[in-house]
Design a protein around this motif. Sequence first.
Motif, PDB file in Angstrom:
ATOM      1  N   UNK A  39     -36.399  21.333  11.424  1.00  0.00           N
ATOM      2  CA  UNK A  39     -37.106  22.556  11.051  1.00  0.00           C
ATOM      3  C   UNK A  39     -38.099  22.323   9.917  1.00  0.00           C
ATOM      4  N   UNK A  40     -38.039  21.159   9.279  1.00  0.00           N
ATOM      5  CA  UNK A  40     -39.017  20.821   8.247  1.00  0.00           C
ATOM      6  C   UNK A  40     -40.380  20.477   8.851  1.00  0.00           C
ATOM      7  N   UNK A  41     -40.379  20.004  10.108  1.00  0.00           N
ATOM      8  CA  UNK A  41     -41.629  19.508  10.697  1.00  0.00           C
ATOM      9  C   UNK A  41     -42.062  20.296  11.929  1.00  0.00           C
ATOM     10  N   UNK A  42     -41.351  21.383  12.248  1.00  0.00           N
ATOM     11  CA  UNK A  42     -41.721  22.216  13.400  1.00  0.00           C
ATOM     12  C   UNK A  42     -41.160  23.608  13.212  1.00  0.00           C
ATOM     13  N   UNK A  43     -41.529  24.523  14.087  1.00  0.00           N
ATOM     14  CA  UNK A  43     -41.002  25.883  14.026  1.00  0.00           C
ATOM     15  C   UNK A  43     -39.482  25.857  14.242  1.00  0.00           C
ATOM     16  N   UNK A  44     -38.728  26.716  13.502  1.00  0.00           N
ATOM     17  CA  UNK A  44     -37.267  26.712  13.649  1.00  0.00           C
ATOM     18  C   UNK A  44     -36.804  26.904  15.091  1.00  0.00           C
ATOM     19  N   UNK A  45     -37.481  27.789  15.830  1.00  0.00           N
ATOM     20  CA  UNK A  45     -37.090  28.020  17.225  1.00  0.00           C
ATOM     21  C   UNK A  45     -37.207  26.763  18.068  1.00  0.00           C
ATOM     22  N   UNK A  46     -38.277  25.985  17.846  1.00  0.00           N
ATOM     23  CA  UNK A  46     -38.437  24.726  18.575  1.00  0.00           C
ATOM     24  C   UNK A  46     -37.331  23.742  18.200  1.00  0.00           C
ATOM     25  N   UNK A  47     -36.990  23.694  16.907  1.00  0.00           N
ATOM     26  CA  UNK A  47     -35.931  22.790  16.458  1.00  0.00           C
ATOM     27  C   UNK A  47     -34.603  23.140  17.121  1.00  0.00           C
ATOM     28  N   UNK A  48     -34.293  24.438  17.190  1.00  0.00           N
ATOM     29  CA  UNK A  48     -33.049  24.865  17.824  1.00  0.00           C
ATOM     30  C   UNK A  48     -33.068  24.560  19.315  1.00  0.00           C
ATOM     31  N   UNK A  49     -34.208  24.827  19.966  1.00  0.00           N
ATOM     32  CA  UNK A  49     -34.330  24.573  21.399  1.00  0.00           C
ATOM     33  C   UNK A  49     -34.211  23.108  21.745  1.00  0.00           C
ATOM     34  N   UNK A  50     -34.738  22.244  20.898  1.00  0.00           N
ATOM     35  CA  UNK A  50     -34.636  20.799  21.127  1.00  0.00           C
ATOM     36  C   UNK A  50     -33.203  20.320  20.944  1.00  0.00           C
ATOM     37  N   UNK A  51     -32.540  20.808  19.893  1.00  0.00           N
ATOM     38  CA  UNK A  51     -31.236  20.247  19.551  1.00  0.00           C
ATOM     39  C   UNK A  51     -30.121  20.685  20.491  1.00  0.00           C
ATOM     40  N   UNK A  52     -30.195  21.905  21.065  1.00  0.00           N
ATOM     41  CA  UNK A  52     -29.054  22.359  21.860  1.00  0.00           C
ATOM     42  C   UNK A  52     -28.741  21.449  23.047  1.00  0.00           C
ATOM     43  N   UNK A  53     -29.710  21.088  23.920  1.00  0.00           N
ATOM     44  CA  UNK A  53     -29.352  20.176  25.020  1.00  0.00           C
ATOM     45  C   UNK A  53     -28.808  18.832  24.523  1.00  0.00           C
ATOM     46  N   UNK A  54     -29.325  18.360  23.403  1.00  0.00           N
ATOM     47  CA  UNK A  54     -28.842  17.086  22.856  1.00  0.00           C
ATOM     48  C   UNK A  54     -27.423  17.237  22.317  1.00  0.00           C
ATOM     49  N   UNK A  55     -27.125  18.363  21.675  1.00  0.00           N
ATOM     50  CA  UNK A  55     -25.761  18.610  21.214  1.00  0.00           C
ATOM     51  C   UNK A  55     -24.801  18.724  22.395  1.00  0.00           C
ATOM     52  N   UNK A  56     -25.262  19.347  23.487  1.00  0.00           N
ATOM     53  CA  UNK A  56     -24.428  19.447  24.679  1.00  0.00           C
ATOM     54  C   UNK A  56     -24.179  18.072  25.294  1.00  0.00           C
ATOM     55  N   UNK A  57     -25.195  17.217  25.264  1.00  0.00           N
ATOM     56  CA  UNK A  57     -25.035  15.852  25.758  1.00  0.00           C
ATOM     57  C   UNK A  57     -24.023  15.093  24.911  1.00  0.00           C
ATOM     58  N   UNK A  58     -24.114  15.256  23.592  1.00  0.00           N
ATOM     59  CA  UNK A  58     -23.160  14.597  22.692  1.00  0.00           C
ATOM     60  C   UNK A  58     -21.743  15.116  22.941  1.00  0.00           C
ATOM     61  N   UNK A  59     -21.608  16.435  23.128  1.00  0.00           N
ATOM     62  CA  UNK A  59     -20.297  17.017  23.441  1.00  0.00           C
ATOM     63  C   UNK A  59     -19.706  16.374  24.691  1.00  0.00           C
ATOM     64  N   UNK A  60     -20.516  16.312  25.757  1.00  0.00           N
ATOM     65  CA  UNK A  60     -20.034  15.772  27.035  1.00  0.00           C
ATOM     66  C   UNK A  60     -19.660  14.296  26.907  1.00  0.00           C
ATOM     67  N   UNK A  61     -20.458  13.549  26.144  1.00  0.00           N
ATOM     68  CA  UNK A  61     -20.180  12.120  25.978  1.00  0.00           C
ATOM     69  C   UNK A  61     -18.954  11.881  25.099  1.00  0.00           C
ATOM     70  N   UNK A  62     -18.638  12.850  24.220  1.00  0.00           N
ATOM     71  CA  UNK A  62     -17.497  12.693  23.311  1.00  0.00           C
ATOM     72  C   UNK A  62     -16.174  13.090  23.956  1.00  0.00           C
TER      73      UNK A  62
END
Length: 251
Positions: A39-62
Motif C-alpha cells: 500500500x506504500x507504492x499503490x492504491x490500498x484497494x489494488x494492494x488488497x486485490x493483489x494479496x488475496x489470491x496469493x494468500x489463498x495460494x499460501x493457505x492451500x500450499x500450507x
Amino acid sequence: MELFDWTIIAVAVPAVIFAGVSKAGFGSGAAFASATILALVMEPGEALGIMLPLLMLIDAASLPAYWRKWSWPDARVLLWGGIPGTILGALFYRSADPDTIRFLIGAIAILFVGWQLAQRSGLLTLASRRFGTKTGLAAGIVLGFTSFVSHAGGPAAAIYLLGQKLDKTTYQATTVLVFWAVNLFKSGFYAFMGIFSLQTLGFDLLMAPFAILGTFLGIRAHRMVPEKVFFSLTYTLLAVTGTKLIWDALT
C-alpha cells in the motif's frame, strides 16, 4: 497505476515472500505486513486485490503440512464469528475512500506492534484460563472485519488462540485452516466488488512462484528459526510502514 513497473515488482517480491514465511511458519499474525508494504507504492484497494489470491495460494500450499493437526473446536468458533465479521468488513469497504482504508491499515499495524510490545513487557497478560465461546465469537467477528479491509485478521486470531494455551504446531495448523476458509469466503465479495481485476490477477501470476517459495521457507522456519528473531524484524517493518500510511492518509 501500471503494476508491471520495476519499482513495484522490487517491493512486491520480498513482501510476497514475507507473507509466505509468516503464514506458513508463524501463525499468520503478521502476514498482513505484506499488504501494508504494498500500500506504500499503490492504491490500498489494488494492494488488497493483489494479496488475496496469493494468500489463498499460501493457505492451500500450507494445508498439507498441518493437515488434521489443528484444534477444530477453536477453529469452528472463530469461523462462526468470521462470517458476520466479513460481511461487516464488506459493508465498510463499500463506503470508505482510499485514504480511510490507508489510515485503517496503518492504524492496525501500529496497534498490533503496541499490543505485542505491551504483552512482551508484561504490561498486558492473557487470561490464565481458556477463553470461552463468546470470546471466540467476538474474536472471529474482529478477525473477519479486519481481514476483509486489510488482510489483518491475524492479531484477533492470535489473542484468542494464544489464550487457549495450544502448542506451537496446533496453533499454527489452526490459523492455517481458519484463514484458508475466511479467505475463500471473502474472495466472493472481492470479486463482486471489483477489488480483483485482470491486471491484479496477471500480477498475481508473476508473484505466485515467490508465494510458494515463501511458503516452503516458512514451513522450514517453523521448525528452525526462533520466533523472537522473525517477529523483531516484523515489528520494525510494521511500525515504519504503518506510520508512513497514516501520514499519507492525513496529508
